[in-house]
Scaffold this motif. Structure first.
Motif, PDB file in Angstrom:
ATOM      1  N   ASN A   1       0.812  -1.207   0.000  1.00 28.77           N
ATOM      2  CA  ASN A   1       0.000   0.000   0.000  1.00 28.77           C
ATOM      3  C   ASN A   1       0.855   1.271   0.000  1.00 28.77           C
ATOM      4  O   ASN A   1       0.390   2.319  -0.396  1.00 28.77           O
ATOM      5  N   LEU A   2       2.073   1.161   0.479  1.00 24.74           N
ATOM      6  CA  LEU A   2       2.925   2.343   0.551  1.00 24.74           C
ATOM      7  C   LEU A   2       3.619   2.661  -0.772  1.00 24.74           C
ATOM      8  O   LEU A   2       3.940   3.812  -1.033  1.00 24.74           O
ATOM      9  N   CYS A   3       3.840   1.653  -1.599  1.00 29.94           N
ATOM     10  CA  CYS A   3       4.555   1.848  -2.851  1.00 29.94           C
ATOM     11  C   CYS A   3       3.828   2.862  -3.740  1.00 29.94           C
ATOM     12  O   CYS A   3       2.664   2.688  -4.067  1.00 29.94           O
ATOM     13  N   ASN A   4       4.549   3.907  -4.098  1.00 29.84           N
ATOM     14  CA  ASN A   4       4.041   5.001  -4.944  1.00 29.84           C
ATOM     15  C   ASN A   4       2.863   5.742  -4.314  1.00 29.84           C
ATOM     16  O   ASN A   4       2.139   6.443  -5.002  1.00 29.84           O
ATOM     17  N   GLY A   5       2.697   5.601  -3.033  1.00 28.79           N
ATOM     18  CA  GLY A   5       1.647   6.323  -2.317  1.00 28.79           C
ATOM     19  C   GLY A   5       2.117   7.712  -1.916  1.00 28.79           C
ATOM     20  O   GLY A   5       3.187   8.184  -2.290  1.00 28.79           O
ATOM     21  N   LYS A   6       1.296   8.364  -1.130  1.00 27.21           N
ATOM     22  CA  LYS A   6       1.558   9.737  -0.700  1.00 27.21           C
ATOM     23  C   LYS A   6       2.871   9.844   0.092  1.00 27.21           C
ATOM     24  O   LYS A   6       3.692  10.732  -0.159  1.00 27.21           O
ATOM     25  N   PHE A   7       3.079   8.936   1.034  1.00 31.18           N
ATOM     26  CA  PHE A   7       4.293   8.961   1.846  1.00 31.18           C
ATOM     27  C   PHE A   7       5.523   8.652   0.999  1.00 31.18           C
ATOM     28  O   PHE A   7       6.573   9.283   1.143  1.00 31.18           O
ATOM     29  N   HIS A   8       5.393   7.685   0.105  1.00 30.90           N
ATOM     30  CA  HIS A   8       6.490   7.305  -0.787  1.00 30.90           C
ATOM     31  C   HIS A   8       6.895   8.494  -1.651  1.00 30.90           C
ATOM     32  O   HIS A   8       8.086   8.781  -1.829  1.00 30.90           O
ATOM     33  N   LYS A   9       5.925   9.200  -2.180  1.00 32.19           N
ATOM     34  CA  LYS A   9       6.175  10.385  -3.003  1.00 32.19           C
ATOM     35  C   LYS A   9       6.855  11.471  -2.165  1.00 32.19           C
ATOM     36  O   LYS A   9       7.769  12.151  -2.630  1.00 32.19           O
ATOM     37  N   HIS A  10       6.411  11.627  -0.913  1.00 25.62           N
ATOM     38  CA  HIS A  10       7.025  12.605  -0.017  1.00 25.62           C
ATOM     39  C   HIS A  10       8.512  12.294   0.201  1.00 25.62           C
ATOM     40  O   HIS A  10       9.357  13.200   0.174  1.00 25.62           O
ATOM     41  N   LEU A  11       8.834  11.012   0.399  1.00 31.51           N
ATOM     42  CA  LEU A  11      10.235  10.616   0.579  1.00 31.51           C
ATOM     43  C   LEU A  11      11.065  10.892  -0.674  1.00 31.51           C
ATOM     44  O   LEU A  11      12.208  11.355  -0.582  1.00 31.51           O
ATOM     45  N   GLN A  12      10.475  10.627  -1.843  1.00 35.67           N
ATOM     46  CA  GLN A  12      11.178  10.913  -3.093  1.00 35.67           C
ATOM     47  C   GLN A  12      11.462  12.406  -3.221  1.00 35.67           C
ATOM     48  O   GLN A  12      12.575  12.805  -3.577  1.00 35.67           O
ATOM     49  N   ASP A  13      10.454  13.215  -2.939  1.00 33.64           N
ATOM     50  CA  ASP A  13      10.615  14.668  -3.026  1.00 33.64           C
ATOM     51  C   ASP A  13      11.638  15.175  -2.018  1.00 33.64           C
ATOM     52  O   ASP A  13      12.376  16.125  -2.294  1.00 33.64           O
ATOM     53  N   LEU A  14      11.669  14.554  -0.854  1.00 30.82           N
ATOM     54  CA  LEU A  14      12.585  14.959   0.201  1.00 30.82           C
ATOM     55  C   LEU A  14      14.031  14.585  -0.129  1.00 30.82           C
ATOM     56  O   LEU A  14      14.959  15.379   0.068  1.00 30.82           O
ATOM     57  N   TYR A  15      14.237  13.380  -0.650  1.00 29.71           N
ATOM     58  CA  TYR A  15      15.587  12.875  -0.845  1.00 29.71           C
ATOM     59  C   TYR A  15      16.185  13.122  -2.229  1.00 29.71           C
ATOM     60  O   TYR A  15      17.408  13.061  -2.386  1.00 29.71           O
ATOM     61  N   ALA A  16      15.395  13.406  -3.237  1.00 28.93           N
ATOM     62  CA  ALA A  16      15.933  13.639  -4.578  1.00 28.93           C
ATOM     63  C   ALA A  16      16.973  14.760  -4.585  1.00 28.93           C
ATOM     64  O   ALA A  16      18.070  14.582  -5.142  1.00 28.93           O
ATOM     65  N   PRO A  17      16.690  15.927  -3.973  1.00 27.38           N
ATOM     66  CA  PRO A  17      17.721  16.980  -3.966  1.00 27.38           C
ATOM     67  C   PRO A  17      18.989  16.564  -3.209  1.00 27.38           C
ATOM     68  O   PRO A  17      20.096  16.960  -3.580  1.00 27.38           O
ATOM     69  N   LEU A  18      18.839  15.751  -2.174  1.00 27.04           N
ATOM     70  CA  LEU A  18      20.000  15.289  -1.418  1.00 27.04           C
ATOM     71  C   LEU A  18      20.853  14.333  -2.241  1.00 27.04           C
ATOM     72  O   LEU A  18      22.087  14.372  -2.174  1.00 27.04           O
ATOM     73  N   VAL A  19      20.199  13.490  -3.030  1.00 26.08           N
ATOM     74  CA  VAL A  19      20.933  12.570  -3.901  1.00 26.08           C
ATOM     75  C   VAL A  19      21.692  13.362  -4.959  1.00 26.08           C
ATOM     76  O   VAL A  19      22.874  13.099  -5.222  1.00 26.08           O
ATOM     77  N   VAL A  20      21.037  14.360  -5.543  1.00 20.43           N
ATOM     78  CA  VAL A  20      21.695  15.201  -6.549  1.00 20.43           C
ATOM     79  C   VAL A  20      22.888  15.923  -5.925  1.00 20.43           C
ATOM     80  O   VAL A  20      23.977  15.976  -6.510  1.00 20.43           O
ATOM     81  N   ARG A  21      22.707  16.447  -4.732  1.00 19.41           N
ATOM     82  CA  ARG A  21      23.797  17.149  -4.045  1.00 19.41           C
ATOM     83  C   ARG A  21      24.952  16.192  -3.743  1.00 19.41           C
ATOM     84  O   ARG A  21      26.122  16.547  -3.899  1.00 19.41           O
ATOM     85  N   TYR A  22      24.646  14.974  -3.331  1.00 15.50           N
ATOM     86  CA  TYR A  22      25.679  13.982  -3.054  1.00 15.50           C
ATOM     87  C   TYR A  22      26.471  13.670  -4.316  1.00 15.50           C
ATOM     88  O   TYR A  22      27.713  13.609  -4.289  1.00 15.50           O
ATOM     89  N   VAL A  23      25.779  13.486  -5.438  1.00 14.50           N
ATOM     90  CA  VAL A  23      26.463  13.209  -6.703  1.00 14.50           C
ATOM     91  C   VAL A  23      27.340  14.399  -7.092  1.00 14.50           C
ATOM     92  O   VAL A  23      28.478  14.225  -7.543  1.00 14.50           O
ATOM     93  N   ASP A  24      26.830  15.629  -6.900  1.00 16.06           N
ATOM     94  CA  ASP A  24      27.629  16.828  -7.170  1.00 16.06           C
ATOM     95  C   ASP A  24      28.916  16.834  -6.344  1.00 16.06           C
ATOM     96  O   ASP A  24      30.005  17.104  -6.858  1.00 16.06           O
ATOM     97  N   LEU A  25      28.768  16.566  -5.048  1.00 19.64           N
ATOM     98  CA  LEU A  25      29.928  16.558  -4.158  1.00 19.64           C
ATOM     99  C   LEU A  25      30.929  15.470  -4.535  1.00 19.64           C
ATOM    100  O   LEU A  25      32.150  15.691  -4.510  1.00 19.64           O
ATOM    101  N   MET A  26      30.426  14.299  -4.876  1.00 19.93           N
ATOM    102  CA  MET A  26      31.312  13.204  -5.262  1.00 19.93           C
ATOM    103  C   MET A  26      32.038  13.530  -6.565  1.00 19.93           C
ATOM    104  O   MET A  26      33.226  13.233  -6.711  1.00 19.93           O
TER     105      MET A  26
END
Length: 99
Positions: A1-26
């Motif tokens: 029930n959580l897959c692609n749900g509201k909470f799952h989308k929230h986590l994606q929105d929260l962590y996507a910029p952090l992943v991009v920043r990590y790749v930039d730093l690396m």
């Protein structure tokens, strides 16, 4: 029930910029290590190259493994990360060869 749900989308929105920043730093960190590594390179053969090139390949592989292990659920962003890593690897290997 959580897959692609509201909470799952929230986590994606929260962590996507952090992943991009990590790749930039690396990317920046790897580029700096190439520059510093070739300044101190002894040019003694190590496995299939120099110490700096071995370090480069190890770091690129570790970053690629990290991105692959994320199993990013949003297909478009996942493909963006893969493409970015391929371009980064290509650029860094080319830089390594030119040195």
């Amino acid at each position: 029930n959580l897959c692609n749900g509201k909470f799952h989308k929230h986590l994606q929105d929260l962590y996507a910029p952090l992943v991009v920043r990590y790749v930039d730093l690396m990317e920046s960190s790897i580029a700096q290590s190439i520059h510093r590594g070739f300044e101190r390179e002894s040019w003694e053969p190590v496995n299939n190259g120099s110490g700096t090139s071995e370090d480069l390949f190890w770091k690129l592989d570790a970053l690629q493994t990290f991105i692959r292990d994320l199993h990013w659920p949003e297909e478009e962003f996942g493909k963006h990360l893969e493409t970015r890593l391929k371009l980064m690897s290509s650029d860094m290997i080319e830089s390594c060869i030119k040195r």
